[in-house]
Write an enzyme that holds these catalytic residues in place. Structure first.
Site, PDB file in Angstrom:
ATOM      1  N   TYR A 234      -1.565   0.933  10.874  1.00 14.07           N
ATOM      2  CA  TYR A 234      -2.198  -0.379  11.013  1.00 14.07           C
ATOM      3  C   TYR A 234      -2.770  -0.597  12.412  1.00 14.07           C
ATOM      4  O   TYR A 234      -3.762  -1.306  12.575  1.00 14.07           O
ATOM      5  CB  TYR A 234      -1.207  -1.487  10.666  1.00 14.07           C
TER       6      TYR A 234
ATOM      7  N   VAL B  64       1.355   5.462  -0.789  1.00 15.12           N
ATOM      8  CA  VAL B  64       0.839   6.802  -1.073  1.00 15.12           C
ATOM      9  C   VAL B  64       2.055   7.668  -1.347  1.00 15.12           C
ATOM     10  O   VAL B  64       2.996   7.699  -0.548  1.00 15.12           O
ATOM     11  CB  VAL B  64       0.017   7.366   0.102  1.00 15.12           C
TER      12      VAL B  64
ATOM     13  N   GLY C 260      -1.072  12.087   4.375  1.00 13.25           N
ATOM     14  CA  GLY C 260      -1.789  12.895   5.352  1.00 13.25           C
ATOM     15  C   GLY C 260      -3.157  13.370   4.888  1.00 13.25           C
ATOM     16  O   GLY C 260      -3.807  14.152   5.569  1.00 13.25           O
ATOM     17  N   GLN C 261      -3.598  12.887   3.731  1.00 14.89           N
ATOM     18  CA  GLN C 261      -4.900  13.297   3.187  1.00 14.89           C
ATOM     19  C   GLN C 261      -5.963  12.206   3.319  1.00 14.89           C
ATOM     20  O   GLN C 261      -7.059  12.352   2.809  1.00 14.89           O
ATOM     21  CB  GLN C 261      -4.754  13.674   1.712  1.00 14.89           C
ATOM     22  N   GLY C 262      -5.613  11.107   3.964  1.00 14.99           N
ATOM     23  CA  GLY C 262      -6.578  10.024   4.142  1.00 14.99           C
ATOM     24  C   GLY C 262      -6.599   9.012   3.009  1.00 14.99           C
ATOM     25  O   GLY C 262      -7.466   8.136   2.975  1.00 14.99           O
ATOM     26  N   ILE C 263      -5.649   9.104   2.081  1.00 18.05           N
ATOM     27  CA  ILE C 263      -5.627   8.191   0.933  1.00 18.05           C
ATOM     28  C   ILE C 263      -5.361   6.753   1.379  1.00 18.05           C
ATOM     29  O   ILE C 263      -6.019   5.823   0.923  1.00 18.05           O
ATOM     30  CB  ILE C 263      -4.588   8.659  -0.110  1.00 18.05           C
ATOM     31  N   GLY C 264      -4.414   6.566   2.282  1.00 19.27           N
ATOM     32  CA  GLY C 264      -4.122   5.227   2.774  1.00 19.27           C
ATOM     33  C   GLY C 264      -5.345   4.585   3.412  1.00 19.27           C
ATOM     34  O   GLY C 264      -5.635   3.411   3.186  1.00 19.27           O
TER      35      GLY C 264
ATOM     36  N   ASN D   4       9.361   1.103  10.429  1.00 18.30           N
ATOM     37  CA  ASN D   4       8.426   1.981   9.727  1.00 18.30           C
ATOM     38  C   ASN D   4       7.282   2.388  10.670  1.00 18.30           C
ATOM     39  O   ASN D   4       6.153   1.915  10.561  1.00 18.30           O
ATOM     40  CB  ASN D   4       7.895   1.301   8.462  1.00 18.30           C
TER      41      ASN D   4
ATOM     42  N   ILE E  47       0.892  -1.147   0.000  1.00 14.59           N
ATOM     43  CA  ILE E  47       0.000   0.000   0.000  1.00 14.59           C
ATOM     44  C   ILE E  47       0.936   1.204   0.000  1.00 14.59           C
ATOM     45  O   ILE E  47       1.814   1.313   0.859  1.00 14.59           O
ATOM     46  CB  ILE E  47      -0.987  -0.012   1.189  1.00 14.59           C
TER      47      ILE E  47
END
Length: 152
Positions: A133, A89, A95-99, A126, A87
């Site tokens: 998660y 980004v 920081g935009q909520g894409i993940g 990481n 996954i």
């Protein structure tokens, strides 16, 4: 007002941009030399007659800013499960909520495919990924070690 983010299934035409994101991840993980897959092999593996992976991409203003690539694995203990390979980004879009949008879409996909779980790996250093998660109540297993061999 924030820019709308569109999550959709990856298409063959997305592969070149997806490989750019894969290389960006490899650089972040301090292993850029380990990306040896060719674009042709990547495309064939996802969109040839026998695909072995599937993916979702996140688009912002028509540009792919994230991806979630998975395949199905089989556990003799648990049955069919989704394995989240990556996954990603892109750094400028974090920081935009894409993940979260991508991960939530994976959960829907796993349910639609009647899979009984999602598994993945994360590097122990990481911390941003680990913290992400943890928001999903992920279980981390320090007992199992990764092992691999190179063939060919």
């Amino acid at each position: 007002m924030s820019t709308p983010i569109h999550i959709r299934r990856a298409e063959k035409k997305d592969c070149a941009r997806m490989m750019e994101l894969v290389r960006e991840l490899a650089l972040y993980e301090k292993a850029p030399e380990q990306v040896t897959v060719t674009l042709g092999h990547f495309e064939e593996s996802g969109f040839g007659p026998n695909p072995v992976w599937w993916a979702f991409v996140a688009e912002t203003n028509g540009v792919i800013t994230g991806l979630a690539l998975y395949y199905i694995r089989y556990s003799t203990w648990k049955g069919s499960r989704m394995f989240l390979e990556d996954i990603i980004v892109t750094e400028s879009a974090r920081g935009q909520g894409i993940g979260k949008l991508l991960f939530d879409r994976l959960i829907i996909e796993a349910k639609e495919r009647k899979l009984n779980g999602i598994v993945w790996q994360v590097l122990e250093w990481n911390e941003p990924a680990i913290n992400f998660y943890k928001k999903y109540n992920a279980k981390f297993d320090p007992e199992w070690w990764n092992a691999s061999i190179e063939i060919g």
